[in-house]
Scaffold this motif. Structure first.
Motif, PDB file in Angstrom:
ATOM      1  N   UNK A   1       0.681  -1.330   0.127  1.00  0.00           N
ATOM      2  CA  UNK A   1       0.029   0.083  -0.004  1.00  0.00           C
ATOM      3  C   UNK A   1       0.764   1.270  -0.261  1.00  0.00           C
ATOM      4  N   UNK A   2       0.487   2.219  -0.950  1.00  0.00           N
ATOM      5  CA  UNK A   2       1.205   3.655  -0.801  1.00  0.00           C
ATOM      6  C   UNK A   2       0.987   4.286   0.470  1.00  0.00           C
ATOM      7  N   UNK A   3       2.351   4.659   1.007  1.00  0.00           N
ATOM      8  CA  UNK A   3       2.002   5.536   2.177  1.00  0.00           C
ATOM      9  C   UNK A   3       2.207   6.907   1.998  1.00  0.00           C
ATOM     10  N   UNK A   4       1.113   7.385   2.563  1.00  0.00           N
ATOM     11  CA  UNK A   4       1.263   9.111   2.362  1.00  0.00           C
ATOM     12  C   UNK A   4       1.722   9.814   3.635  1.00  0.00           C
ATOM     13  N   UNK A   5       2.551  10.647   3.350  1.00  0.00           N
ATOM     14  CA  UNK A   5       3.546  11.057   4.520  1.00  0.00           C
ATOM     15  C   UNK A   5       3.713  12.662   4.403  1.00  0.00           C
ATOM     16  N   UNK A   6       3.778  13.375   5.606  1.00  0.00           N
ATOM     17  CA  UNK A   6       3.888  14.874   5.607  1.00  0.00           C
ATOM     18  C   UNK A   6       5.052  15.255   4.465  1.00  0.00           C
ATOM     19  N   UNK A   7       4.651  16.424   3.781  1.00  0.00           N
ATOM     20  CA  UNK A   7       5.784  16.804   2.664  1.00  0.00           C
ATOM     21  C   UNK A   7       6.914  17.212   3.273  1.00  0.00           C
ATOM     22  N   UNK A   8       7.218  17.856   4.560  1.00  0.00           N
ATOM     23  CA  UNK A   8       8.404  18.287   4.993  1.00  0.00           C
ATOM     24  C   UNK A   8       9.111  17.198   5.461  1.00  0.00           C
ATOM     25  N   UNK A   9      10.689  17.636   5.701  1.00  0.00           N
ATOM     26  CA  UNK A   9      11.564  16.681   6.035  1.00  0.00           C
ATOM     27  C   UNK A   9      11.221  16.117   7.797  1.00  0.00           C
TER      28      UNK A   9
END
Length: 335
Positions: free
Chosen positions: A215-223
């Motif tokens: 499953x594709x994991x969506x994460x926050x865009x900042x480091x």
């Protein structure tokens, strides 16, 4: 300080002729215009912007609507726009629509009230139908950078090709167990965000090569935001051998988490990103390069051409920039 009267007297013309010559108005012979301009330069006289606008109807200003100014992509596009506008003797009127578009519509309304510009650039900001109609009614060139759209002229990275190129790079190295870390969309786009397009490209490559489907994991865009989430994802025995990150910041979060967990990169985990931000080289990150500053320069060049040669029909064509693979030390064949 020299006055218009001084220029007219020194050039041997009336004050009205000097005003028309310096403001770019019609009805002045080329030789006279040249003589008046030369005289003004010698005396150090500069025509006011208000006078030029009254005479030509031009503001020599490009408006920019952006959801952010302090993120790499947006800042790079703005740098390109400012550099190109300056080369064309134009100023930039910037409207920061707020953190990734939230609460930006009030500022859009302010722009519509005050924004007297010759051309307009929107950077990955969602314009709803009514707003688009109102912008079209302004009668100026309007373009979008960062998202392909059927509503305006647009310039953007070919995200489908970028996503495929990133995944194919790891497949060619021999990886069959990959995970895609999709960055949360920073703004609400016209149709689908760059993150969505890169994710779908990864899924196409996975299906084409029969890879293990995770499953594709969506994460926050900042480091900073992505780090904790990514660390939890890879801190398990059943981790993938390769990660395709939607952006470089997410990829660098994966590299940092791997280092903290004692996971060797690239021997035990390969990581590839998209963007080629300045810090990518220091991280040794393999990535897909794009040049948003060039996109900004190109959109200004288009606006200048549109102003020089107005077209009755609006130009809604799209320029898709080809991605470039940059191989560094974060990817290798699986152990």
């Amino acid at each position: 300080m020299p006055r218009l009267d001084d220029v007219a007297r020194a050039a041997g013309v009336s004050k009205a002729t000097a005003s028309r010559a310096l403001s770019g108005a019609s009805g002045v012979a080329a030789s006279t215009r040249e003589r008046v301009q030369r005289t003004a330069d010698e005396l150090g006289f500069r025509v006011s912007g208000a006078a030029r606008r009254l005479a030509t109807g031009m503001t020599r200003t490009i408006g920019v609507l952006t959801p952010s100014v302090n993120r790499w992509y947006f800042g790079s596009v703005l740098h390109g726009i400012a550099h190109a506008a300056d080369a064309h003797d134009h100023d930039v009127l910037l409207y920061d629509l707020g953190a990734f578009g939230r609460g930006g519509h009030e500022k859009f309304e302010r722009f519509m009230t005050r924004g007297e510009v010759d051309g307009l650039v929107t950077i990955t900001w969602s314009l709803v139908g009514g707003d688009l109609t109102r912008l079209a009614d302004l009668g100026i060139p309007v373009a979008t950078v960062g998202e392909p759209t059927q509503h305006t002229r647009s310039f953007a990275l070919d995200d489908d090709a970028a996503g495929e190129q990133a995944a194919e790079h790891l497949v060619r190295l021999g990886h069959t167990d990959l995970l895609h870390l999709a960055a949360e969309p920073e703004v609400q786009p016209f149709e689908a965000s760059s993150s969505d397009r890169r994710k779908r490209a990864f899924e196409r490559v996975s299906a084409r090569h029969g890879l293990r489907i995770r499953p594709v994991q969506t994460v926050p865009t900042t480091l900073e935001g992505a780090h904790a989430v990514v660390r939890e994802i890879i801190d398990r025995a059943d981790r993938p051998t390769g990660i395709v990150a939607g952006t470089d910041e997410v990829a660098m979060a994966a590299l940092l988490a791997a280092h903290q967990l004692g996971i060797r990169v690239p021997e035990e985990l390969s990581v590839i990103g998209v963007d080629d931000v300045p810090a990518a080289a220091a991280f040794g990150l393999t990535t897909i390069r794009q040049d948003p500053a060039q996109h900004g320069e190109d959109v200004v060049a288009w606006i200048m051409a549109a102003l020089d040669d107005p077209d009755d029909e609006p130009d809604r064509s799209h320029t898709a920039y080809a991605p470039v693979l940059v191989v560094r030390s974060s990817t290798a064949p699986p152990s």
